[in-house]
Design a protein around this motif. Structure first.
Motif: not given
Length: 232
Positions: A48-56, A73-74, A108-115, A117-122
């Protein structure tokens, strides 16, 4: 009585030592909090990566910013670690004699949240392979070329031409800066992502680097039949 006085002196000395921590120690402690944030995120799966948001967050010792993915959750644990990190960072900055560089650097420009090594990353441009960068650049350029395709032109003062590299040639896309446009931010995001991808590809492909380094002369925009046109 002597033991009580000695104990009081020890407590006072420990308190003073704590209150006078060096900025290096404070930066080090702040950096450990960033590591704790990373460890917290690594405990999460990529579901459910769609439920994550980016924080800076400002990078404490370096010059720039860090991006972290956060979900409900976290979030509570994340906010506590972030608050402690910022407290340590601010304390370090107050006593650091060196210039603070973070504030003069654009994040630095970022993109979507992806996966990764098995965990979410911006995701950043550095997270993509050469093939992925090429695919993204192609889609990005097409979106930029068509971004203002339905907008009328009632005056050229609000229009600019922004350079891009396409097929190893300098091309231009329209950029509208009028205050009545709600698309300004969306265009900036896409164009900044283009620049990040293009810059990354130039580091990985010497042939593309020669294309990207080509001189891009300034172009102007005019209105023809209420349509914005870039003047050659």
């Amino acid at each position: 009585m002597k033991i009580s006085k000695l104990f009081a002196l020890v407590v006072l000395f420990a308190s003073c030592k704590k209150d006078h921590e060096s900025y290096q120690d404070l930066y080090s402690k702040a950096d450990k909090k960033l590591t704790e944030i990373e460890d917290l995120i690594k405990k999460s799966s990529c579901n459910e990566l769609s439920n994550w948001q980016v924080d800076t967050i400002m990078d404490g010792i370096g010059s720039g910013h860090r991006y972290f993915p956060v979900n409900n959750t976290i979030k509570s644990d994340y906010e506590k670690l972030k608050a402690t990190y910022l407290e340590l960072l601010n304390s370090a900055r107050k006593t650091d004699p060196h210039p603070i560089l973070n504030d003069i650097f654009t994040p630095e420009t970022h993109f979507e949240i992806g996966c990764i090594d098995g965990h979410p990353k911006v995701l950043l441009a550095s997270d993509f392979t050469v093939e992925q960068i090429r695919d993204r650049l192609s889609s990005n350029i097409e979106e930029l070329e068509n971004f203002y395709s339905n907008r009328t032109c009632n005056g050229s003062n609000n229009w600019y031409a922004r350079p891009i590299v396409k097929d190893c040639k300098i091309k231009y896309v329209l950029r509208y800066i009028g205050t009545d446009s709600g698309d300004n931010f969306a265009f900036s995001v896409k164009y900044n992502q283009y620049k990040a991808l293009s810059s990354r590809l130039a580091r990985l492909d010497s042939n593309y680097a020669a294309c990207e380094n080509s001189l891009a002369p300034q172009k102007h925009v005019t209105c023809e039949n209420h349509i914005p046109v870039i003047i050659d």
